[in-house]
Design an enzyme around this catalytic site. Structure first.
Site, PDB file in Angstrom:
ATOM      1  N   CYS A 123      34.924   2.004 -12.547  1.00  0.00           N
ATOM      2  CA  CYS A 123      33.602   1.378 -12.620  1.00  0.00           C
ATOM      3  C   CYS A 123      33.508   0.460 -11.404  1.00  0.00           C
ATOM      4  O   CYS A 123      34.374  -0.397 -11.211  1.00  0.00           O
ATOM      5  CB  CYS A 123      33.466   0.572 -13.905  1.00  0.00           C
ATOM      6  SG  CYS A 123      32.027  -0.516 -13.862  1.00  0.00           S
ATOM      7  N   ASN A 157      40.137   5.011  -1.161  1.00  0.00           N
ATOM      8  CA  ASN A 157      40.091   6.376  -0.627  1.00  0.00           C
ATOM      9  C   ASN A 157      38.762   7.016  -1.003  1.00  0.00           C
ATOM     10  O   ASN A 157      38.328   6.940  -2.151  1.00  0.00           O
ATOM     11  CB  ASN A 157      41.236   7.211  -1.219  1.00  0.00           C
ATOM     12  CG  ASN A 157      41.491   8.476  -0.418  1.00  0.00           C
ATOM     13  OD1 ASN A 157      41.872   8.395   0.751  1.00  0.00           O
ATOM     14  ND2 ASN A 157      41.239   9.621  -1.014  1.00  0.00           N
ATOM     15  N   GLU A 158      38.110   7.582  -0.047  1.00  0.00           N
ATOM     16  CA  GLU A 158      36.906   8.394  -0.263  1.00  0.00           C
ATOM     17  C   GLU A 158      36.014   7.865  -1.385  1.00  0.00           C
ATOM     18  O   GLU A 158      35.831   8.514  -2.418  1.00  0.00           O
ATOM     19  CB  GLU A 158      37.310   9.849  -0.526  1.00  0.00           C
ATOM     20  CG  GLU A 158      37.940  10.488   0.683  1.00  0.00           C
ATOM     21  CD  GLU A 158      38.195  11.989   0.521  1.00  0.00           C
ATOM     22  OE1 GLU A 158      38.248  12.478  -0.621  1.00  0.00           O
ATOM     23  OE2 GLU A 158      38.342  12.660   1.547  1.00  0.00           O
ATOM     24  N   CYS A 163      28.767   4.737 -11.732  1.00  0.00           N
ATOM     25  CA  CYS A 163      29.122   4.524 -13.128  1.00  0.00           C
ATOM     26  C   CYS A 163      27.836   4.158 -13.879  1.00  0.00           C
ATOM     27  O   CYS A 163      26.931   3.553 -13.300  1.00  0.00           O
ATOM     28  CB  CYS A 163      30.143   3.391 -13.189  1.00  0.00           C
ATOM     29  SG  CYS A 163      30.534   2.848 -14.855  1.00  0.00           S
ATOM     30  N   CYS A 165      27.790   2.528 -17.000  1.00  0.00           N
ATOM     31  CA  CYS A 165      28.097   1.657 -18.144  1.00  0.00           C
ATOM     32  C   CYS A 165      27.058   0.536 -18.234  1.00  0.00           C
ATOM     33  O   CYS A 165      26.199   0.395 -17.363  1.00  0.00           O
ATOM     34  CB  CYS A 165      29.508   1.076 -17.986  1.00  0.00           C
ATOM     35  SG  CYS A 165      29.631  -0.157 -16.686  1.00  0.00           S
ATOM     36  N   CYS A 168      26.950  -1.742 -15.197  1.00  0.00           N
ATOM     37  CA  CYS A 168      26.260  -1.152 -14.040  1.00  0.00           C
ATOM     38  C   CYS A 168      24.751  -1.101 -14.287  1.00  0.00           C
ATOM     39  O   CYS A 168      23.950  -1.317 -13.374  1.00  0.00           O
ATOM     40  CB  CYS A 168      26.801   0.252 -13.748  1.00  0.00           C
ATOM     41  SG  CYS A 168      28.476   0.209 -13.078  1.00  0.00           S
ATOM     42  N   GLU A 316      41.920  12.369   8.114  1.00  0.00           N
ATOM     43  CA  GLU A 316      42.633  13.452   7.409  1.00  0.00           C
ATOM     44  C   GLU A 316      42.143  14.790   7.919  1.00  0.00           C
ATOM     45  O   GLU A 316      40.957  14.954   8.234  1.00  0.00           O
ATOM     46  CB  GLU A 316      42.337  13.419   5.905  1.00  0.00           C
ATOM     47  CG  GLU A 316      42.982  12.326   5.127  1.00  0.00           C
ATOM     48  CD  GLU A 316      42.628  12.438   3.638  1.00  0.00           C
ATOM     49  OE1 GLU A 316      42.396  13.563   3.145  1.00  0.00           O
ATOM     50  OE2 GLU A 316      42.564  11.388   2.983  1.00  0.00           O
ATOM     51  N   TRP A 324      42.166  23.299  -2.561  1.00  0.00           N
ATOM     52  CA  TRP A 324      41.111  23.044  -3.556  1.00  0.00           C
ATOM     53  C   TRP A 324      39.865  23.888  -3.332  1.00  0.00           C
ATOM     54  O   TRP A 324      38.906  23.768  -4.076  1.00  0.00           O
ATOM     55  CB  TRP A 324      40.748  21.560  -3.556  1.00  0.00           C
ATOM     56  CG  TRP A 324      40.610  20.961  -2.185  1.00  0.00           C
ATOM     57  CD1 TRP A 324      41.577  20.290  -1.504  1.00  0.00           C
ATOM     58  CD2 TRP A 324      39.472  21.001  -1.319  1.00  0.00           C
ATOM     59  NE1 TRP A 324      41.120  19.886  -0.264  1.00  0.00           N
ATOM     60  CE2 TRP A 324      39.819  20.311  -0.134  1.00  0.00           C
ATOM     61  CE3 TRP A 324      38.185  21.527  -1.426  1.00  0.00           C
ATOM     62  CZ2 TRP A 324      38.942  20.147   0.941  1.00  0.00           C
ATOM     63  CZ3 TRP A 324      37.306  21.372  -0.359  1.00  0.00           C
ATOM     64  CH2 TRP A 324      37.681  20.690   0.801  1.00  0.00           C
ATOM     65  N   GLU A 364      48.477  18.720  -5.839  1.00  0.00           N
ATOM     66  CA  GLU A 364      48.457  19.035  -4.406  1.00  0.00           C
ATOM     67  C   GLU A 364      49.787  19.584  -3.890  1.00  0.00           C
ATOM     68  O   GLU A 364      50.066  19.540  -2.700  1.00  0.00           O
ATOM     69  CB  GLU A 364      47.999  17.803  -3.626  1.00  0.00           C
ATOM     70  CG  GLU A 364      46.497  17.599  -3.850  1.00  0.00           C
ATOM     71  CD  GLU A 364      45.913  16.368  -3.201  1.00  0.00           C
ATOM     72  OE1 GLU A 364      46.668  15.401  -2.971  1.00  0.00           O
ATOM     73  OE2 GLU A 364      44.700  16.361  -2.955  1.00  0.00           O
ATOM     74  N   PHE A 366      50.811  22.481  -3.332  1.00  0.00           N
ATOM     75  CA  PHE A 366      50.741  23.583  -2.359  1.00  0.00           C
ATOM     76  C   PHE A 366      49.675  23.357  -1.292  1.00  0.00           C
ATOM     77  O   PHE A 366      49.236  24.291  -0.636  1.00  0.00           O
ATOM     78  CB  PHE A 366      50.531  24.918  -3.076  1.00  0.00           C
ATOM     79  CG  PHE A 366      51.682  25.255  -3.992  1.00  0.00           C
ATOM     80  CD1 PHE A 366      52.975  25.392  -3.471  1.00  0.00           C
ATOM     81  CD2 PHE A 366      51.502  25.374  -5.353  1.00  0.00           C
ATOM     82  CE1 PHE A 366      54.055  25.662  -4.302  1.00  0.00           C
ATOM     83  CE2 PHE A 366      52.578  25.648  -6.197  1.00  0.00           C
ATOM     84  CZ  PHE A 366      53.855  25.787  -5.669  1.00  0.00           C
TER      85      PHE A 366
HETATM   86  C1  GAL Z   1      41.017  14.390   0.613  1.00  0.00           C
HETATM   87  C2  GAL Z   1      41.697  13.217  -0.076  1.00  0.00           C
HETATM   88  C3  GAL Z   1      43.213  13.353  -0.024  1.00  0.00           C
HETATM   89  C4  GAL Z   1      43.641  14.738  -0.403  1.00  0.00           C
HETATM   90  C5  GAL Z   1      42.928  15.745   0.453  1.00  0.00           C
HETATM   91  C6  GAL Z   1      43.295  17.167   0.164  1.00  0.00           C
HETATM   92  O1  GAL Z   1      39.682  14.483   0.290  1.00  0.00           O
HETATM   93  O2  GAL Z   1      41.330  12.014   0.537  1.00  0.00           O
HETATM   94  O3  GAL Z   1      43.786  12.390  -0.870  1.00  0.00           O
HETATM   95  O4  GAL Z   1      43.357  14.944  -1.747  1.00  0.00           O
HETATM   96  O5  GAL Z   1      41.544  15.612   0.243  1.00  0.00           O
HETATM   97  O6  GAL Z   1      42.603  18.058   1.007  1.00  0.00           O
END
Ligand code: GAL
Length: 681
Positions: A123, A157-158, A163, A165, A168, A316, A324, A364, A366
């Site tokens: 939240c 992170n990202e 939220c 609730c 909010c 990154e 994913w 994660e 792989f």
């Molecule tokens: C990003 C995330 C990372 C990791 C990565 C995998 O979006 O910040 O922690 O999950 O994706 O591709």
């Protein structure tokens, strides 16, 4: 925009190469942690992002802190010449916290509160979570804020999501009270709530857009998104305050995502010192490679333009594949280095990966990494990463330099949201992102690497502004576009321009509104939306091109028709118009056209304005960065074959081989090949 050409990280005297590192998952394997440092050095890695999701390892029980492993990691890395980007761990929460303080868990639009698990799902209002974050960040800053090996804060992170609730909800109502000066009448007017009797009597009646609640008041949907941005910015301030208090000289970033729709990044950018983002293009998919590449270049440009005149960070990227996507294809040999160089070419001072070492288990396990489960350095991926490390070393001189384009594409979140919510045209997809990228791509083909800016950013320093589908006009934007053109600039607009104001109320008196019609010299009388598979055609400059999806019917109000529709009841009517305005010119493209048509239109504009060069071969990108003394030119081959480069425009030096290249030299690049040159300005 002014630039000091200062490298982002003077400590390194060059570019950063590294990535997410999770020793907290390997604390029972000191042998592996030792080996990591050795492998990092072999791969030319000089930085890591540490502690991103490490809350459990840092505070395993409430109030019990275990920093030893982090002390040792940062020291060990620093002693080996590897710098640390230190994260705050708020991207995911330990179980004890979720159990003891349910309010930290996000409530979904269904009204249900999350159970423990996942990440990026706190939240953003919760006073308890904010307090916990503040305590953690205070300790991190006190302990590591002066460590010579720590060069940057990586906040959470990202960030994303909202939220719903009660906390909010209440905060949303307070935010609205402030926005509408505590006057519910002002809100009712802005939201046009007389429609369907949706008039509010008090701010207390307003809910977030829950699944079972209000979704037809478009002004409310837009304000909810604005509020979510404002509340996230507020959360970020809560994170950064203790960091700034105890480590005032360390800059702060948070990692952005690929055209993320959940937050207005222009606003979030104001809360941080350095822009960084995570790039995961779908390389080698069903689209041609050049199209994926230019879409990626668009994202890089968007990121760098949040802080013009300053390098950004590729925070990154994957060294090989992700895990994913529906299909997780490998980057073909050579593409990795080329993709990294595209980030640098676009103004990044860093190349970083997710992740350094593959974890053994969980979601994660792989996902691509520099070091895979073999733990060895003789893998194809490790070798390619090491080569990239060598290349980045050879490019050290250009750290701090920045692109200085003459063109910009306007990309605006309020506009994007208003278009998405608009009930009309095509229900599913009005193609805002795609259209902005198409305009960007056309200019890239012409050797220009445009900035991507919000409509409220300064237009200073540009000769050409593309404002595709600028449906929502914020106050002052129409006037600024007019001033820019009057002073000699070129503005390119398209269908769906200037329909609504910042509250999404339609302009009265014809589109584009707010006085913009004076600039375009056309009135958008009607908008025709074609069914999938249907098309019209337009003729422009003696050539014919297909037009599909959206065709606006124009009434000339001073502009000249430069192109016309060829079919349907509006055959013969204007489809592309030109309108001289002051010392400049406005070009309006009324229909959704394909890349080759846009390329020809921009080529014409470029020719007239003495910009750029002839269209580059498909897949070849040319970018450049300058630092006041030198120009660094990047030639990147994103085609599946060899390409011939245009002759080099000035005597220069190949930055990788050191070879001098005389002016006029014509080079060829192999598939995925690149050339980076350095020349005196
Ligand atoms: C990003 C995330 C990372 C990791 C990565 C995998 O979006 O910040 O922690 O999950 O994706 O591709």
């Amino acid at each position: 925009m002014a630039s000091s050409y200062t490298p982002l990280f003077p400590q390194l005297n060059g570019l950063l190469h590294g990535g997410d590192y999770n020793p907290d998952q390997w604390l029972d394997r000191p042998d592996i942690l030792e080996k990591d440092v050795e492998l990092m050095k072999k791969a030319g890695i000089n930085s890591v992002s540490l502690g991103i999701f490490a809350w459990s390892a840092l505070e395993p029980e409430e109030g019990v802190y275990t920093f030893d492993w982090m002390d040792q990691t940062i020291d060990r890395l620093y002693q080996n010449g590897i710098y640390t980007i230190l994260a705050t761990p708020s991207g995911a929460r330990p179980a004890w916290m979720d159990e003891k303080y349910p309010e930290v868990r996000r409530v979904l639009p269904t009204g249900k509160r999350n159970l423990h698990g996942g990440r990026h799902n706190h939240c953003i209002t919760s006073p308890v979570y904010r307090q916990k974050v503040r305590e953690m960040n205070t300790r991190l800053a006190q302990r590591y804020g002066q460590h010579p090996g720590v060069i940057l804060w990586h906040i959470s992170n990202e960030f994303g999501g909202a939220c719903c609730c009660d906390l909010c909800r209440k905060k949303f109502q307070d935010w609205l009270r402030e926005r509408y000066h505590n006057d519910i009448g002002q809100l009712n007017h802005a939201w046009w709530t007389g429609f369907w009797s949706h008039t509010f009597d008090s701010f207390d009646q307003i809910d977030p857009p829950m699944d079972q609640g209000e979704h037809s008041v478009l002004g409310m949907l837009l304000d909810w998104r604005r509020f979510t941005t404002a509340n996230t910015a507020d959360f970020i301030r809560n994170e950064t305050e203790p960091l700034q208090q105890y480590a005032p000289s360390l800059p702060v970033t948070t990692n952005f995502m690929w055209l993320f729709g959940g937050l207005d990044y222009n606003e979030i950018a104001k809360e941080i010192d350095v822009i960084s983002w995570d790039a995961y293009p779908r390389w080698h998919n069903e689209q041609p490679l050049y199209a994926v590449a230019s879409e990626t270049a668009f994202n890089h440009s968007l990121m760098r333009s949040f802080k013009r005149g300053q390098p950004f960070m590729l925070m990154e990227s994957t060294p090989s594949k992700v895990n994913w996507m529906p299909y997780n294809k490998l980057k073909r040999p050579g593409l990795h280095e080329l993709a990294c160089l595209q980030a640098i070419a676009s103004g990044s001072d860093t190349v970083q990966y997710f992740q350094f070492r593959m974890g053994r288990g969980s979601f994660e396990q792989f996902h691509g990494a520099v070091v895979d489960h073999t733990g060895r350095d003789d893998t194809r991926v490790f070798q390619e990463v090491s080569e990239t490390g060598q290349t980045l070393k050879a490019l050290s001189n250009l750290a701090g330099s920045v692109p200085s384009p003459r063109a910009a594409v306007i990309y605006d979140w309020d506009n994007r949201w208003a278009i998405e919510d608009m009930a009309g045209a095509a229900k599913q997809d009005k193609k805002y992102n795609e259209t902005c990228i198409q305009h960007f791509r056309a200019m890239l083909r012409l050797g220009e690497d445009p900035d991507v800016i919000s409509s409220t950013e300064s237009f200073e320093g540009y000769d050409l502004i593309a404002a595709p589908m600028l449906y929502l006009l914020k106050p002052g934007v129409a006037q600024r576009l007019k001033d820019f053109t009057a002073a000699g600039g070129v503005v390119v607009t398209t269908w769906l321009t200037g329909y609504v104001d910042e509250s999404t109320l339609a302009f009265l008196g014809g589109f584009p509104g707010d006085g913009l019609m004076e600039l375009t010299g056309v009135e958008a009388a009607e908008l025709d939306t074609l069914y999938p598979g249907q098309s019209n055609r337009i003729r422009w400059n003696g050539k014919e091109y297909p037009a599909a999806e959206f065709c606006e019917l124009l009434t000339l109000r001073g502009a000249k028709a430069a192109g016309t529709y060829l079919e349907d009841f509006y055959a013969g009517q204007p489809a592309v118009t030109v309108h001289p305005y002051g010392k400049g010119m406005s070009v309006h493209i009324a229909a959704r056209v394909e890349d080759d048509c846009l390329l020809d239109i921009y080529a014409d504009i470029f020719k007239e304005r003495h910009m750029g060069i002839k269209a580059l071969p498909l897949g070849l990108e040319i970018h450049s960065r300058v630092d006041g003394e030198k120009r660094y030119r990047f030639y990147l081959n994103f085609s599946e074959g060899k390409v011939k480069l245009p002759s080099v425009p000035a005597k220069c030096r190949d930055m990788i081989t050191g070879e001098e290249i005389p002016v006029g030299t014509v080079r060829e690049l192999d598939c995925y090949g690149f050339l980076v040159t350095e020349e005196e300005l």
